[in-house]
Design a protein around this motif. Structure first.
Motif, PDB file in Angstrom:
ATOM      1  N   SER A 290       0.863  -1.168   0.000  1.00  0.00           N
ATOM      2  CA  SER A 290       0.000   0.000   0.000  1.00  0.00           C
ATOM      3  C   SER A 290       0.905   1.224   0.000  1.00  0.00           C
ATOM      4  N   TYR A 291       0.337   2.382  -0.288  1.00  0.00           N
ATOM      5  CA  TYR A 291       1.107   3.636  -0.289  1.00  0.00           C
ATOM      6  C   TYR A 291       2.324   3.583  -1.207  1.00  0.00           C
ATOM      7  N   ALA A 292       2.235   2.782  -2.292  1.00  0.00           N
ATOM      8  CA  ALA A 292       3.316   2.798  -3.280  1.00  0.00           C
ATOM      9  C   ALA A 292       3.061   3.947  -4.258  1.00  0.00           C
ATOM     10  N   GLY A 293       4.097   4.376  -4.936  1.00  0.00           N
ATOM     11  CA  GLY A 293       3.936   5.362  -6.002  1.00  0.00           C
ATOM     12  C   GLY A 293       3.779   4.628  -7.323  1.00  0.00           C
ATOM     13  N   VAL A 294       2.851   5.078  -8.156  1.00  0.00           N
ATOM     14  CA  VAL A 294       2.624   4.405  -9.437  1.00  0.00           C
ATOM     15  C   VAL A 294       2.589   5.444 -10.547  1.00  0.00           C
ATOM     16  N   THR A 295       3.296   5.140 -11.631  1.00  0.00           N
ATOM     17  CA  THR A 295       3.217   6.011 -12.796  1.00  0.00           C
ATOM     18  C   THR A 295       3.491   5.184 -14.052  1.00  0.00           C
ATOM     19  N   VAL A 296       3.156   5.762 -15.198  1.00  0.00           N
ATOM     20  CA  VAL A 296       3.377   5.078 -16.472  1.00  0.00           C
ATOM     21  C   VAL A 296       4.501   5.774 -17.211  1.00  0.00           C
ATOM     22  N   ILE A 297       5.428   4.987 -17.763  1.00  0.00           N
ATOM     23  CA  ILE A 297       6.568   5.574 -18.476  1.00  0.00           C
ATOM     24  C   ILE A 297       6.650   4.993 -19.884  1.00  0.00           C
ATOM     25  N   ASP A 298       7.406   5.670 -20.726  1.00  0.00           N
ATOM     26  CA  ASP A 298       7.724   5.123 -22.036  1.00  0.00           C
ATOM     27  C   ASP A 298       8.793   4.061 -21.828  1.00  0.00           C
ATOM     28  N   LYS A 299       8.626   2.947 -22.506  1.00  0.00           N
ATOM     29  CA  LYS A 299       9.581   1.841 -22.342  1.00  0.00           C
ATOM     30  C   LYS A 299      10.918   2.226 -22.966  1.00  0.00           C
ATOM     31  N   PRO A 300      12.023   2.106 -22.191  1.00  0.00           N
ATOM     32  CA  PRO A 300      13.324   2.436 -22.791  1.00  0.00           C
ATOM     33  C   PRO A 300      13.661   1.438 -23.899  1.00  0.00           C
ATOM     34  N   LEU A 301      14.165   1.933 -24.999  1.00  0.00           N
ATOM     35  CA  LEU A 301      14.430   1.052 -26.137  1.00  0.00           C
ATOM     36  C   LEU A 301      15.865   0.550 -26.140  1.00  0.00           C
TER      37      LEU A 301
END
Ligand SMILES: *[C@@H]1O[C@H](CO)[C@@H](O)[C@H](O)[C@H]1NC(C)=O
Ligand SMILES: *[C@@H]1O[C@H](CO)[C@@H](O)[C@H](O)[C@H]1NC(C)=O
Length: 301
Positions: A290-301
Motif C-alpha cells: 500500500s502507499y506505493a507510487g505508481v506512474t506510467v513511463i515510455d519503455k526504454p528502447l
C-alpha cells in the motif's frame, strides 16, 4: 477495427507501469515494472532509501519520487529515476516535509500538494522547476489535506478528499488550482468522504477510487466531469482499496495494490469506461504494497 487493434498493440508495447516503494508492511526500496505487452512484472533498480507514502510523477523522461515516509521520518527528499540508465539520483529537497501528499505535473512544473509532516495535515503546496532544480511555495489550499489524491484535467490541478487533522474527519470536499491566478477554488463535493482515495484522469474526467471513511474501506468509485461540475457513481472495484496507486494507460484506469483495511494487496485491477467494468489483472506484484507510487513511463528502447 483491425487498425484500432494494431494501434493499441503498438501503443501498449511502449509503455510500462512503474510501482515504487510503498509499505509491505514497512517502507521498502523495491521498484517493479509491469510490461503490458508481456503481461508480467520485473524488478528494476531499487530506491536509494526506503520510501512509502510518497508522491510520484513522470516528467521529462524521468520518474520523480517526492517526499513520503522512510520508516522513521516524513522526508523532504526527492529521488529521480532514469529508465534508460536504470539509475536513481537525488534532486533538490522540497521546502516542507510531507508524506501522503499528492503529486502532479501542471504546465511543466511538478506540484507537491498537502500531505502530513509528522504532526499536522498540510494545506501548503509547492512546485519544482526541473531547469533550476528549485522548489517554491505557491498558494496553499483552503483545507489541510493529508492522504490527498490529485489529478490534472483541462489545465487545472484538482485536490480530492483526504483527512483534515483539524476537524478529525475524512473529507468529501474537492478544490482546484488555477496556476494563472494562483488560486484554489472549491468545486462540487464527492457523494461520500474519501481519504486515501486513488485519483486518476481518463478522457478528461477525474476518477476518485476507493479510499476510506474512518475504518470503512471503500470499493466504490466516482467520477467528476469538469464541464458540468458534477460527480457520478460508476461500477465498484472488485476489492475494497485505500492508499492504492492509480494511472491511466491506453483508455483504461489501473488501480495498483493498496490495502483493504487488514492486508496489503498485490493485485491490480483496471476499469474500462466503455463497458463500465473492472477486471483483475492475472499477474500480481511480487509483494503486497500500500502507499506505493505508481506512474506510467515510455519503455526504454
Ligand atoms: C530517515 O531519514 C532521516 C533524515 O534524512 C535519516 O536520518 C534516517 O536515517 C532515515 N531512516 C531510515 C530508516 O532510512
Ligand atoms: C484561470 O483563470 C483565468 C482567469 O479567470 C482564466 O482566464 C483561465 O481560463 C483559467 N485557466 C484555466 C485552465 O481554466
Amino acid at each position: 477495427m483491425q487498425w484500432r487493434f494494431v494501434q493499441a498493440l503498438a501503443f501498449l508495447s511502449f509503455q510500462l507501469m512503474v510501482v515504487v516503494g510503498g509499505q509491505a508492511p514497512k517502507a521498502i526500496r523495491s521498484v517493479e515494472c509491469y510490461d503490458f505487452k508481456e503481461e508480467r512484472w520485473h524488478q528494476v533498480a531499487e530506491l536509494p532509501s526506503r520510501r512509502c507514502r510518497a508522491g510520484m510523477v513522470y516528467m521529462a523522461g524521468l520518474v520523480f519520487a517526492v517526499g513520503g515516509f522512510n520508516g522513521s521520518l516524513r522526508v523532504r527528499t526527492v529521488d529521480s529515476y532514469d529508465p534508460v540508465k536504470d539509475q536513481w539520483t537525488s534532486v533538490a529537497n522540497m521546502r516542507d516535509r510531507r508524506s501522503t501528499l499528492g503529486a502532479a505535473v501542471l504546465n511543466g512544473l511538478l506540484y507537491a500538494v498537502g500531505g502530513f509532516d509528522g504532526s499536522t495535515g498540510l494545506s501548503s503546496v509547492e512546485a519544482y522547476n526541473i531547469k533550476s532544480n528549485e522548489w517554491f511555495h505557491v498558494a496553499p489550499m483552503n483545507t489541510r489535506r493529508s492522504s490527498v489524491g490529485v489529478g490534472v484535467v483541462g489545465g487545472l490541478l484538482y485536490a480530492v478528499g483526504g483527512y483534515d487533522g483539524a476537524s478529525r474527519q475524512c473529507l468529501s470536499t474537492v478544490e482546484c488550482y488555477n496556476a494563472t491566478t494562483n488560486e484554489w477554488t472549491y468545486i462540487a463535493e464527492m457523494s461520500t468522504r474519501r481519504s486515501g482515495a486513488g485519483v486518476g484522469v481518463l478522457n478528461n474526467l477525474l476518477y476518485a477510487v476507493g479510499g476510506h471513511d474512518g475504518p470503512l474501506v471503500r470499493k466504490s468509485v466516482e467520477v467528476y466531469d469538469p464541464s458540468t461540475n458534477t460527480w457520478r457513481q460508476v461500477a465498484d472495484m472488485n476489492m475494497c482499496r485505500r492508499n492504492a496507486g492509480v494511472c491511466a494507460v491506453n483508455g483504461l484506469l489501473y488501480v495498483v495494490g493498496g490495502d483493504d483495511g487488514s492486508c496489503n494487496l498485490a493485485s491490480v485491477e483496471y476499469y474500462n469506461p466503455t463497458t463500465d467494468k473492472w477486471t483483475v489483472v492475472s499477474s500480481c506484484m511480487s509483494t503486497g504494497r500500500s502507499y506505493a507510487g505508481v506512474t506510467v513511463i515510455d519503455k526504454p528502447l
